[in-house]
Write a protein that holds these residues in place. Structure first.
Motif, PDB file in Angstrom:
ATOM      1  N   THR A 123      47.562  34.936  24.660  1.00  0.00           N
ATOM      2  CA  THR A 123      47.416  33.569  25.186  1.00  0.00           C
ATOM      3  C   THR A 123      47.234  33.609  26.697  1.00  0.00           C
ATOM      4  O   THR A 123      46.365  32.917  27.249  1.00  0.00           O
ATOM      5  N   LEU A 124      48.026  34.432  27.377  1.00  0.00           N
ATOM      6  CA  LEU A 124      47.896  34.553  28.831  1.00  0.00           C
ATOM      7  C   LEU A 124      46.565  35.202  29.222  1.00  0.00           C
ATOM      8  O   LEU A 124      45.992  34.864  30.256  1.00  0.00           O
ATOM      9  N   ARG A 125      46.082  36.127  28.417  1.00  0.00           N
ATOM     10  CA  ARG A 125      44.775  36.725  28.700  1.00  0.00           C
ATOM     11  C   ARG A 125      43.684  35.667  28.593  1.00  0.00           C
ATOM     12  O   ARG A 125      42.803  35.566  29.436  1.00  0.00           O
ATOM     13  N   ARG A 126      43.749  34.869  27.555  1.00  0.00           N
ATOM     14  CA  ARG A 126      42.725  33.845  27.326  1.00  0.00           C
ATOM     15  C   ARG A 126      42.770  32.730  28.356  1.00  0.00           C
ATOM     16  O   ARG A 126      41.744  32.182  28.728  1.00  0.00           O
ATOM     17  N   ALA A 127      43.944  32.363  28.784  1.00  0.00           N
ATOM     18  CA  ALA A 127      44.111  31.253  29.729  1.00  0.00           C
ATOM     19  C   ALA A 127      44.955  31.729  30.896  1.00  0.00           C
ATOM     20  O   ALA A 127      46.097  31.333  31.052  1.00  0.00           O
ATOM     21  N   SER A 128      44.386  32.606  31.699  1.00  0.00           N
ATOM     22  CA  SER A 128      45.113  33.192  32.823  1.00  0.00           C
ATOM     23  C   SER A 128      45.668  32.104  33.729  1.00  0.00           C
ATOM     24  O   SER A 128      44.934  31.216  34.162  1.00  0.00           O
ATOM     25  N   ILE A 129      46.951  32.176  34.002  1.00  0.00           N
ATOM     26  CA  ILE A 129      47.556  31.193  34.898  1.00  0.00           C
ATOM     27  C   ILE A 129      47.377  31.604  36.354  1.00  0.00           C
ATOM     28  O   ILE A 129      47.485  30.797  37.250  1.00  0.00           O
ATOM     29  N   LEU A 130      47.090  32.878  36.568  1.00  0.00           N
ATOM     30  CA  LEU A 130      46.846  33.381  37.914  1.00  0.00           C
ATOM     31  C   LEU A 130      45.375  33.759  37.996  1.00  0.00           C
ATOM     32  O   LEU A 130      44.927  34.681  37.321  1.00  0.00           O
ATOM     33  N   SER A 131      44.619  33.034  38.789  1.00  0.00           N
ATOM     34  CA  SER A 131      43.182  33.268  38.877  1.00  0.00           C
ATOM     35  C   SER A 131      42.840  34.535  39.642  1.00  0.00           C
ATOM     36  O   SER A 131      41.906  35.240  39.295  1.00  0.00           O
ATOM     37  N   PHE A 132      43.586  34.796  40.698  1.00  0.00           N
ATOM     38  CA  PHE A 132      43.279  35.937  41.552  1.00  0.00           C
ATOM     39  C   PHE A 132      44.497  36.286  42.388  1.00  0.00           C
ATOM     40  O   PHE A 132      45.481  35.557  42.418  1.00  0.00           O
ATOM     41  N   THR A 133      44.412  37.397  43.074  1.00  0.00           N
ATOM     42  CA  THR A 133      45.412  37.781  44.059  1.00  0.00           C
ATOM     43  C   THR A 133      44.700  38.578  45.139  1.00  0.00           C
ATOM     44  O   THR A 133      43.660  39.172  44.894  1.00  0.00           O
ATOM     45  N   PHE A 134      45.240  38.544  46.327  1.00  0.00           N
ATOM     46  CA  PHE A 134      44.672  39.345  47.406  1.00  0.00           C
ATOM     47  C   PHE A 134      45.309  40.721  47.401  1.00  0.00           C
ATOM     48  O   PHE A 134      46.498  40.873  47.169  1.00  0.00           O
ATOM     49  N   ARG A 135      44.492  41.705  47.646  1.00  0.00           N
ATOM     50  CA  ARG A 135      44.971  43.066  47.859  1.00  0.00           C
ATOM     51  C   ARG A 135      44.299  43.571  49.119  1.00  0.00           C
ATOM     52  O   ARG A 135      43.261  43.064  49.526  1.00  0.00           O
ATOM     53  N   GLU A 136      44.924  44.570  49.714  1.00  0.00           N
ATOM     54  CA  GLU A 136      44.376  45.127  50.947  1.00  0.00           C
ATOM     55  C   GLU A 136      44.147  46.612  50.764  1.00  0.00           C
ATOM     56  O   GLU A 136      45.026  47.328  50.273  1.00  0.00           O
ATOM     57  N   ALA A 137      42.963  47.080  51.156  1.00  0.00           N
ATOM     58  CA  ALA A 137      42.664  48.506  51.080  1.00  0.00           C
ATOM     59  C   ALA A 137      43.516  49.236  52.112  1.00  0.00           C
ATOM     60  O   ALA A 137      43.505  48.887  53.288  1.00  0.00           O
ATOM     61  N   VAL A 138      44.280  50.218  51.664  1.00  0.00           N
ATOM     62  CA  VAL A 138      45.154  50.971  52.573  1.00  0.00           C
ATOM     63  C   VAL A 138      44.438  52.205  53.126  1.00  0.00           C
ATOM     64  O   VAL A 138      44.983  52.914  53.964  1.00  0.00           O
ATOM     65  N   GLN A 139      43.248  52.447  52.616  1.00  0.00           N
ATOM     66  CA  GLN A 139      42.404  53.517  53.136  1.00  0.00           C
ATOM     67  C   GLN A 139      40.961  53.160  52.795  1.00  0.00           C
ATOM     68  O   GLN A 139      40.715  52.285  51.969  1.00  0.00           O
ATOM     69  N   ASP A 140      40.018  53.799  53.438  1.00  0.00           N
ATOM     70  CA  ASP A 140      38.613  53.581  53.103  1.00  0.00           C
ATOM     71  C   ASP A 140      38.387  53.980  51.645  1.00  0.00           C
ATOM     72  O   ASP A 140      38.907  55.006  51.196  1.00  0.00           O
ATOM     73  N   VAL A 141      37.641  53.157  50.928  1.00  0.00           N
ATOM     74  CA  VAL A 141      37.390  53.409  49.511  1.00  0.00           C
ATOM     75  C   VAL A 141      35.908  53.241  49.234  1.00  0.00           C
ATOM     76  O   VAL A 141      35.265  52.317  49.747  1.00  0.00           O
ATOM     77  N   GLU A 142      35.372  54.129  48.436  1.00  0.00           N
ATOM     78  CA  GLU A 142      34.001  54.009  47.941  1.00  0.00           C
ATOM     79  C   GLU A 142      34.123  53.630  46.468  1.00  0.00           C
ATOM     80  O   GLU A 142      34.744  54.353  45.689  1.00  0.00           O
ATOM     81  N   PHE A 143      33.579  52.476  46.089  1.00  0.00           N
ATOM     82  CA  PHE A 143      33.695  52.011  44.707  1.00  0.00           C
ATOM     83  C   PHE A 143      32.339  51.542  44.211  1.00  0.00           C
ATOM     84  O   PHE A 143      31.768  50.585  44.727  1.00  0.00           O
ATOM     85  N   GLU A 144      31.809  52.272  43.222  1.00  0.00           N
ATOM     86  CA  GLU A 144      30.521  51.948  42.599  1.00  0.00           C
ATOM     87  C   GLU A 144      29.435  51.678  43.636  1.00  0.00           C
ATOM     88  O   GLU A 144      28.688  50.708  43.552  1.00  0.00           O
TER      89      GLU A 144
END
Length: 125
Positions: free
Chosen positions: A50-71
């Motif tokens: 139920t929580l997966r289908r109707a997420s109550i939290l839309s997003f959250t902020f995260r901070e990169a703690v080091q340089d990252v290469e992603f896709e």
């Protein structure tokens, strides 16, 4: 809506599971405890789906703690990353048939392969 249909169709199974917990609580003359949830696997899976289908939290902020290469994208240290949970929870690569209400998908913990984004730490404001 699908969660309501699922609960209606499997109400007897959910009821049996919860009745067993209630009997134990009455016999032991105590209140419901967090530990009781370990004995409610079907209820837990229905809640998770139920929580997966109707997420109550839309997003959250995260901070990169080091340089990252992603896709192919460079994310410099200190940049904020905004994971969109509603998008992730409806992504077929992680949840096959994401539009289907299926608590059985949580019978086994999902195996999400760690990647470079796993190294991004959560920052609380």
């Amino acid at each position: 809506m699908q969660s309501n249909i699922y609960i209606f169709n499997f109400n007897h199974m959910l009821q049996r599971e919860q009745d067993a917990i209630q009997r134990r609580i009455i016999e032991e003359n105590r209140r419901l405890a967090w530990d009781d949830t370990r004995h409610m696997p079907l209820t837990t899976r229905v809640i998770q789906e139920t929580l997966r289908r109707a997420s109550i939290l839309s997003f959250t902020f995260r901070e990169a703690v080091q340089d990252v290469e992603f896709e192919g994208y460079h994310i410099p240290k200190g940049w904020k990353v905004l994971p969109l949970f509603r998008t992730i929870h409806h992504f077929a690569d992680f949840f096959p048939q994401p539009e289907k209400f299926d608590p059985s998908r949580f019978e086994v913990r999902p195996s999400i392969k760690p990647n470079k984004l796993s190294k991004i730490k959560l920052i609380f404001f």
